[in-house]
Enzyme design. Structure first.
Site, short mmCIF file in Angstrom:
data_model
loop_
_atom_site.label_atom_id
_atom_site.label_comp_id
_atom_site.label_asym_id
_atom_site.label_seq_id
_atom_site.Cartn_x
_atom_site.Cartn_y
_atom_site.Cartn_z
CB CYS A 1 22.32 -10.15 -5.22
SG CYS A 1 21.88 -8.86 -4.06
CG HIS A 2 20.39 -10.29 -11.08
ND1 HIS A 2 19.44 -9.58 -10.38
CD2 HIS A 2 19.72 -11.03 -11.99
CE1 HIS A 2 18.25 -9.89 -10.85
NE2 HIS A 2 18.38 -10.76 -11.83
CG MET B 1 21.85 -5.18 -3.13
SD MET B 1 21.38 -4.51 -1.51
CE MET B 1 22.01 -5.76 -0.41
CD GLU B 2 26.44 -6.08 -6.61
OE1 GLU B 2 25.99 -7.16 -7.01
OE2 GLU B 2 25.72 -5.05 -6.54
CG ASP C 1 39.24 -10.42 12.30
OD1 ASP C 1 39.05 -11.11 13.32
OD2 ASP C 1 40.07 -10.70 11.42
#
Length: 161
Positions: free
Chosen positions: A80-81, A116-117, A131
């Site tokens: 990924c960039h 993707m982000e 969590d």
């Protein structure tokens, strides 16, 4: 299938992984929305929504983690960039008594997309919910992380349904 669909942009002629050269692409405004879903016991969801967890406010922690995850995507996903992100928002919705929906919206003006982000942010936010709640419910399941839509660049995409 056309030849463009038959080749992978991240593999060179020698079969080696490469980062795609976006140097010649034009900067355009881009937007992506990703979704994650986490199922849990109804009492767990109620505790999460009312900030009644031993670890504290789980939704605030998940929101910050989702934003941080989006910002760190290029460090987590090898090809990924590193892109200049204009904004990331993380929102939560109760889908039913045992399901939390997470929506991550990300924007940038750059030469490559921000999908993707948004996806990384959604996944990290869901993992943070797990969590924060695991002390009371280890049976939680992150069921989906998916792209809902993306705009900008050569094509737009909107998931049906």
């Amino acid at each position: 299938m056309n030849s463009k669909q038959e080749t992978f942009s991240h593999i060179n002629e020698n079969g080696e992984a490469v980062m795609v050269d976006v140097g010649g692409k034009e900067v355009t405004a881009r937007h992506a929305t990703a979704y994650a879903k986490i199922k849990m016991q109804p009492a767990t969801l109620q505790a999460l929504l009312t900030a009644n967890l031993k670890k504290g406010d789980g939704l605030s922690a998940a929101r910050i983690a989702g934003i941080m995850g989006a910002k760190k995507t290029s460090e987590l996903i090898p090809l990924c960039h590193n892109i200049p992100i204009d904004s990331v928002t993380v929102d939560f919705e109760k889908e039913n008594d045992s399901t939390l929906a997470i929506f991550v919206r990300a924007k940038c003006s750059y030469k490559t997309g921000i999908e993707m982000e948004a996806l990384t942010g959604a996944g990290i936010a869901a993992l943070t919910v797990y969590d924060m709640c695991k002390a009371i419910d280890r049976s939680m399941v992150i069921e989906e992380v998916k792209l809902l839509e993306k705009t900008g660049g050569k094509s737009d995409y909107r998931r049906e349904g």
